[in-house]
Design a protein around this motif. Sequence first.
Motif, PDB file in Angstrom:
ATOM      1  N   LEU A  93     -58.241  21.020   2.846  1.00 36.21           N
ATOM      2  CA  LEU A  93     -58.644  19.686   3.305  1.00 36.21           C
ATOM      3  C   LEU A  93     -57.974  18.700   2.368  1.00 36.21           C
ATOM      4  N   PHE A  94     -57.048  17.942   2.902  1.00 35.15           N
ATOM      5  CA  PHE A  94     -56.246  17.048   2.068  1.00 35.15           C
ATOM      6  C   PHE A  94     -56.523  15.596   2.445  1.00 35.15           C
ATOM      7  N   GLY A  95     -56.641  14.768   1.429  1.00 37.93           N
ATOM      8  CA  GLY A  95     -56.851  13.348   1.708  1.00 37.93           C
ATOM      9  C   GLY A  95     -57.234  12.624   0.445  1.00 37.93           C
ATOM     10  N   PRO A  96     -57.226  11.297   0.495  1.00 36.29           N
ATOM     11  CA  PRO A  96     -57.579  10.535  -0.708  1.00 36.29           C
ATOM     12  C   PRO A  96     -59.064  10.644  -1.038  1.00 36.29           C
ATOM     13  N   SER A  97     -59.423  10.243  -2.245  1.00 38.49           N
ATOM     14  CA  SER A  97     -60.831  10.245  -2.647  1.00 38.49           C
ATOM     15  C   SER A  97     -61.634   9.355  -1.707  1.00 38.49           C
ATOM     16  N   GLY A  98     -62.806   9.826  -1.309  1.00 41.56           N
ATOM     17  CA  GLY A  98     -63.673   9.037  -0.436  1.00 41.56           C
ATOM     18  C   GLY A  98     -63.346   9.190   1.044  1.00 41.56           C
ATOM     19  N   SER A  99     -62.456  10.152   1.377  1.00 40.60           N
ATOM     20  CA  SER A  99     -62.111  10.319   2.796  1.00 40.60           C
ATOM     21  C   SER A  99     -63.066  11.286   3.502  1.00 40.60           C
ATOM     22  N   GLY A 100     -63.986  11.889   2.753  1.00 40.14           N
ATOM     23  CA  GLY A 100     -65.006  12.733   3.384  1.00 40.14           C
ATOM     24  C   GLY A 100     -64.776  14.227   3.246  1.00 40.14           C
ATOM     25  N   LYS A 101     -63.858  14.619   2.374  1.00 42.65           N
ATOM     26  CA  LYS A 101     -63.523  16.052   2.240  1.00 42.65           C
ATOM     27  C   LYS A 101     -64.725  16.865   1.730  1.00 42.65           C
ATOM     28  N   SER A 102     -65.303  16.400   0.623  1.00 42.52           N
ATOM     29  CA  SER A 102     -66.442  17.144   0.054  1.00 42.52           C
ATOM     30  C   SER A 102     -67.641  17.132   0.993  1.00 42.52           C
ATOM     31  N   THR A 103     -67.786  16.030   1.750  1.00 45.34           N
ATOM     32  CA  THR A 103     -68.917  15.927   2.686  1.00 45.34           C
ATOM     33  C   THR A 103     -68.811  17.010   3.762  1.00 45.34           C
ATOM     34  N   ILE A 104     -67.585  17.304   4.189  1.00 43.17           N
ATOM     35  CA  ILE A 104     -67.414  18.367   5.199  1.00 43.17           C
ATOM     36  C   ILE A 104     -67.896  19.712   4.629  1.00 43.17           C
ATOM     37  N   LEU A 105     -67.523  19.987   3.378  1.00 47.07           N
ATOM     38  CA  LEU A 105     -67.977  21.242   2.758  1.00 47.07           C
ATOM     39  C   LEU A 105     -69.508  21.281   2.712  1.00 47.07           C
ATOM     40  N   ASN A 106     -70.111  20.153   2.332  1.00 50.61           N
ATOM     41  CA  ASN A 106     -71.574  20.099   2.267  1.00 50.61           C
ATOM     42  C   ASN A 106     -72.199  20.314   3.647  1.00 50.61           C
ATOM     43  N   CYS A 107     -71.558  19.771   4.687  1.00 51.88           N
ATOM     44  CA  CYS A 107     -72.070  19.966   6.055  1.00 51.88           C
ATOM     45  C   CYS A 107     -71.997  21.440   6.448  1.00 51.88           C
ATOM     46  N   ILE A 108     -70.881  22.090   6.115  1.00 51.44           N
ATOM     47  CA  ILE A 108     -70.727  23.510   6.476  1.00 51.44           C
ATOM     48  C   ILE A 108     -71.742  24.367   5.703  1.00 51.44           C
ATOM     49  N   ALA A 109     -71.951  24.017   4.421  1.00 50.94           N
ATOM     50  CA  ALA A 109     -72.895  24.794   3.590  1.00 50.94           C
ATOM     51  C   ALA A 109     -74.350  24.528   3.961  1.00 50.94           C
ATOM     52  N   GLY A 110     -74.583  23.468   4.753  1.00 50.58           N
ATOM     53  CA  GLY A 110     -75.965  23.145   5.149  1.00 50.58           C
ATOM     54  C   GLY A 110     -76.655  22.212   4.175  1.00 50.58           C
ATOM     55  N   LEU A 111     -75.877  21.574   3.303  1.00 43.73           N
ATOM     56  CA  LEU A 111     -76.454  20.693   2.287  1.00 43.73           C
ATOM     57  C   LEU A 111     -76.462  19.238   2.737  1.00 43.73           C
ATOM     58  N   GLN A 112     -75.809  18.969   3.853  1.00 42.81           N
ATOM     59  CA  GLN A 112     -75.723  17.608   4.370  1.00 42.81           C
ATOM     60  C   GLN A 112     -76.123  17.611   5.844  1.00 42.81           C
ATOM     61  N   LYS A 113     -76.989  16.663   6.190  1.00 39.27           N
ATOM     62  CA  LYS A 113     -77.468  16.606   7.573  1.00 39.27           C
ATOM     63  C   LYS A 113     -76.337  16.198   8.519  1.00 39.27           C
ATOM     64  N   VAL A 114     -76.233  16.920   9.626  1.00 41.75           N
ATOM     65  CA  VAL A 114     -75.222  16.613  10.636  1.00 41.75           C
ATOM     66  C   VAL A 114     -75.920  16.000  11.841  1.00 41.75           C
ATOM     67  N   ARG A 115     -75.361  14.900  12.330  1.00 43.52           N
ATOM     68  CA  ARG A 115     -76.000  14.203  13.463  1.00 43.52           C
ATOM     69  C   ARG A 115     -75.766  14.959  14.773  1.00 43.52           C
ATOM     70  N   LYS A 116     -74.537  15.404  14.942  1.00 48.84           N
ATOM     71  CA  LYS A 116     -74.188  16.033  16.213  1.00 48.84           C
ATOM     72  C   LYS A 116     -73.042  17.008  16.001  1.00 48.84           C
ATOM     73  N   GLY A 117     -73.025  18.089  16.739  1.00 49.18           N
ATOM     74  CA  GLY A 117     -71.874  18.977  16.675  1.00 49.18           C
ATOM     75  C   GLY A 117     -72.230  20.441  16.514  1.00 49.18           C
ATOM     76  N   ALA A 118     -71.225  21.220  16.107  1.00 50.18           N
ATOM     77  CA  ALA A 118     -71.417  22.664  15.959  1.00 50.18           C
ATOM     78  C   ALA A 118     -70.539  23.201  14.835  1.00 50.18           C
ATOM     79  N   ILE A 119     -71.057  24.197  14.155  1.00 58.94           N
ATOM     80  CA  ILE A 119     -70.289  24.903  13.118  1.00 58.94           C
ATOM     81  C   ILE A 119     -70.495  26.389  13.361  1.00 58.94           C
ATOM     82  N   SER A 120     -69.408  27.111  13.556  1.00 60.26           N
ATOM     83  CA  SER A 120     -69.556  28.567  13.690  1.00 60.26           C
ATOM     84  C   SER A 120     -68.520  29.271  12.825  1.00 60.26           C
ATOM     85  N   VAL A 121     -68.959  30.365  12.221  1.00 61.06           N
ATOM     86  CA  VAL A 121     -68.072  31.171  11.372  1.00 61.06           C
ATOM     87  C   VAL A 121     -68.182  32.615  11.837  1.00 61.06           C
TER      88      VAL A 121
END
Lengths: 236, 219
Positions: free
Chosen positions: A31-59
């Motif tokens: 995941l590449f991008g400048p600071s504050g672009s939401g990269k770490s937030t995506i990891l937190n969403c996948i790990a279940g540490l951040q509430k997701v409003r809508k969508g799906a995650i499957s592994v």
Amino acid sequence: MNHSLQVSIQASIGSFDLSAEITGQNELIVLFGPSGSGKSTILNCIAGLQKVRKGAISVGGRFFLSTEKSVNLSPQLRKCGYLPQNPSLFPHLNVAQNICFGISGKNKAEQESRLHELLSTFHLEGFENSRITELSGGQAKRVALARALAATPAILLLDEPFSALDEDLREELASEIKNIQRQLSIPVILVTHSKQEALFIADKVVVMQHGKTARQGAPEDMLGKKELSESTQYSW
Amino acid sequence: MNDIIFSIQLSLMVACVSTVFVASFGSALGFVLARFKFPGRNLLDALLTLPLILPPTVVGFYLLGFFGKNGLVGKQIFELTGWSPVFTWQACVISAIVISLPLMVKTSKAAFESLDTKLEDVSMTLGKSRLQTIFLVTLPLAARGLIAGVALSFARALGEFGATLMIAGNIPGRTQTLPLLIFQATQTGETDLVLSLVLVLSLFSLLVALLSNEWKVHW
């Protein structure tokens, strides 16, 4: 074995809106991008540490989250191998206890066997009983990585694993992560804002901009062939 | 001599009983205030701080309004059981709890706030539930702060005077704690007794303060 990764999520953190679409297989996705672009937030969403409003995650075909199917597994059930930017080792536990934290339910013999396997993989033999404060930055990252891998996760999430490391250690750790990904054959998502790191390690690059996944594909297509040719000569 | 032994025994018992309650309830309140945002959180925090700021006699007056025979809670208790806590050893415990609770809440809140919540996040990604995480990560890491809070609360309960005098009175052999005995001995001019009791209480409090400072050091 199915190792597919599907992430399609929307989340709001205060006034910051995140919208991410990531697809992959058993590969190393950066995941590449400048600071504050939401990269770490995506990891937190996948790990279940951040509430997701809508969508799906499957592994691997298993839904961690699906707002449509009303599925939302807790972080402990997702069991992602998660390495935060700061290694976040438990300071009240020694190296061996940190590594075995996620497999404490298994019997002693299994724990011992897994511990020695991981100590060997990450060149940490002899540090079993060391306190966390006695470790160098590189050793701490390795212990955190070993801890994340102990329970054999279905996905590995690495948030800026090379930050605060000197060049030699970065290159060494990057090679180790690449090897581990090949051995385990699981999807690995690695966050970085360094183009050199992305080009060195990625099988696939997802470019983030203003909380959105702007584009994704092969590293040379996403980050430019010119930079790629430069990076092959780049020495860490 | 019997009064002195009784006062020491009563003070220790009151301090022990109140500390058990304050340690469990106070650390739970500290955790809630440190980790959760809810309407009225600041008001609750301020109310829990009040006994630290108000003169103990004022706190005692409020307690009488609460637990007196015609008080808000005391009336119900009296109607149900025919018993009133006022002027009993239980009243000593109540005043010790109310006076020492803010110390435990403040200390434990600070201990929980100083913890890196990322450690708890990592624990959960490693397969531990929220409850397991509290026992395996949160409490061990906050332990030093919590122990310091317990020590301070115990010392404060042992030395409680004003509120106790208001709600429990100063009845020798019944509700006369060590600080109340010191007060009475001062009034009657028993200087030697006062000096020895003051010295014992001061040394004990100093020891607790030193230990709590030592334990306050975080990981």
